[in-house]
Design an enzyme around this catalytic site. Sequence first.
Site, short mmCIF file in Angstrom:
data_model
loop_
_atom_site.label_atom_id
_atom_site.label_comp_id
_atom_site.label_asym_id
_atom_site.label_seq_id
_atom_site.Cartn_x
_atom_site.Cartn_y
_atom_site.Cartn_z
N LYS A 1 4.56 2.53 3.71
CA LYS A 1 5.80 1.83 4.00
C LYS A 1 6.95 2.82 4.07
O LYS A 1 6.82 3.88 3.44
CB LYS A 1 6.11 0.74 2.98
N TYR B 1 11.01 -3.31 -0.36
CA TYR B 1 10.34 -4.06 -1.43
C TYR B 1 11.05 -5.38 -1.71
O TYR B 1 10.41 -6.39 -1.99
CB TYR B 1 10.30 -3.23 -2.72
P1 NAD Z 1 7.01 13.68 0.06
O1 NAD Z 1 8.24 14.30 0.61
O2 NAD Z 1 6.71 13.90 -1.37
O3 NAD Z 1 5.75 14.14 0.91
C1 NAD Z 1 5.78 14.17 2.31
C2 NAD Z 1 4.62 14.99 2.83
O4 NAD Z 1 4.74 15.11 4.24
C3 NAD Z 1 4.59 16.41 2.26
O5 NAD Z 1 3.27 16.76 1.98
C4 NAD Z 1 5.12 17.26 3.41
O6 NAD Z 1 4.60 18.55 3.41
C5 NAD Z 1 4.61 16.48 4.61
N1 NAD Z 1 5.38 16.72 5.83
C6 NAD Z 1 4.85 16.95 7.05
N2 NAD Z 1 5.81 17.15 7.96
C7 NAD Z 1 6.97 17.08 7.31
C8 NAD Z 1 8.33 17.20 7.74
N3 NAD Z 1 8.67 17.44 9.01
N4 NAD Z 1 9.29 17.06 6.80
C9 NAD Z 1 8.97 16.78 5.52
N5 NAD Z 1 7.71 16.64 5.06
C10 NAD Z 1 6.72 16.78 5.96
O7 NAD Z 1 7.11 12.13 0.37
P2 NAD Z 1 6.33 10.94 -0.35
O8 NAD Z 1 7.17 10.43 -1.45
O9 NAD Z 1 4.94 11.33 -0.65
O10 NAD Z 1 6.38 9.83 0.80
C11 NAD Z 1 5.47 9.84 1.89
C12 NAD Z 1 5.33 8.41 2.41
O11 NAD Z 1 4.83 7.59 1.35
C13 NAD Z 1 6.64 7.77 2.85
O12 NAD Z 1 6.39 6.88 3.90
C14 NAD Z 1 7.07 6.97 1.63
O13 NAD Z 1 7.91 5.87 1.91
C15 NAD Z 1 5.72 6.52 1.12
N6 NAD Z 1 5.73 6.21 -0.32
C16 NAD Z 1 5.23 5.03 -0.72
C17 NAD Z 1 5.24 4.69 -2.04
C18 NAD Z 1 4.65 3.38 -2.47
O14 NAD Z 1 4.84 3.02 -3.63
N7 NAD Z 1 3.95 2.67 -1.62
C19 NAD Z 1 5.77 5.57 -2.98
C20 NAD Z 1 6.27 6.79 -2.54
C21 NAD Z 1 6.24 7.11 -1.20
#
Ligand code: NAD
Length: 366
Positions: free
Chosen positions: A136, A222
């Site tokens: 999401k 959410y």
């Molecule tokens: P994050 O920033 O911690 O991780 C992002 C990942 O994408 C990293 O591994 C990064 O290296 C990679 N990436 C690839 N290309 C990139 C770019 N151009 N810029 C930045 N990063 C890049 O993010 P996250 O918190 O893991 O979130 C990722 C997804 O998961 C999002 O869609 C977020 O909304 C979702 N999420 C969902 C929940 C949930 O409870 N369902 C919780 C957190 C995050």
Amino acid sequence: MQNLEPFSRRSFLKTLSIGAGALALTPTLQSLISSDKKLGIALVGLGGYSRGQLAPALLETKHCYLAGLVTGTPSKADEWSKKYNVPNKNIYNYSNFDEIAKNPDIDIVYVVLPVSMHKEFTIRAAKAGKHVICEKPMALNAAECTEMIAACKKAKRMLSIGYRLHFDPHNMEMMRLGQKKVYGKVTAIDTGNGFVYRGDPNAWRLKKALSGGGALMDMGVYSIQGTRYTLGQEPLFVTATEVKTNNDLFAEVDETINWKFEFPGGLVTTGKSSYNNNWGYLKATAEKGNFSLEPAFGYGGIKGSTHLGVMELPQINQQAAQMDDFALCVMNKKPTRVPGEEGLKDMKVIDAIYRSIASGKRERIV
Ligand code: NAD
């Protein structure tokens, strides 16, 4: 349609004994499990959510396991392959990702990337013949969601959104109490979700091109979900306003948004999202009582109550339950309760909220 039968503590404990992943399953689906086969999941993007929640949850799942990794960072590939015992042949980067089509170990691709990359990787995964879970918010806007749904349909692959709270007993209880009108018709809902952002000022979440928006996309989704699944109805109109106190940090994206939804029959609900307030509640008032969650949306520690007292429900591993359910849906060719269409509905609402802020008017959700 989701099973909305009441939870009893005893039935929960019984189900817990056969695994967290089975917890959220309807008896029908459970009875269809025919083998001990586990489907292979490849995580695309090894950032905070994959590292902190999904990979650990995949050690607890009964019907799927961490079979593959897709990362742009070779050092992460090394570290993760050792930690999770993923063979080199199942590790891809963003360029050679499409070769995953030839890999029979991978059944499901889980897209855990910045929002701007969700559409591309969902479509590439479906074209590679893989079923998809996408995090999401589903995409940058509703038009992208429609493309993703069409691509998965065309490839005859299933698409699910990472809506873990559909598997959380407390949020499921909100669905049951509201949709089944246990305390009569719902007469009001108020919900808010947010946190005080103290992260990297250069993070993708604050770049509109990568995130599509700020706290509304990240946290507000959410509250929108919570409102929709408590009522089991879709809002028709929205009126929204934005408040910004930090124009530097939130130069590109929204900080705090307040909205009002109008539902068929005239019910009005309120909600808000923020990167500058610690909110996390979902409160419903009905004709003969009330029911609410606070905290409502976390990975655990969810607390619920009604006018009669505390909801005595267990905390579960939401991500394990969510992924196990999808694996079983794939194995048994049964629809998921959180398909792409569910993500699309939220994005239509989010698009209308942004339109209302821009126009200063009440907007129809289309
Ligand atoms: P994050 O920033 O911690 O991780 C992002 C990942 O994408 C990293 O591994 C990064 O290296 C990679 N990436 C690839 N290309 C990139 C770019 N151009 N810029 C930045 N990063 C890049 O993010 P996250 O918190 O893991 O979130 C990722 C997804 O998961 C999002 O869609 C977020 O909304 C979702 N999420 C969902 C929940 C949930 O409870 N369902 C919780 C957190 C995050």
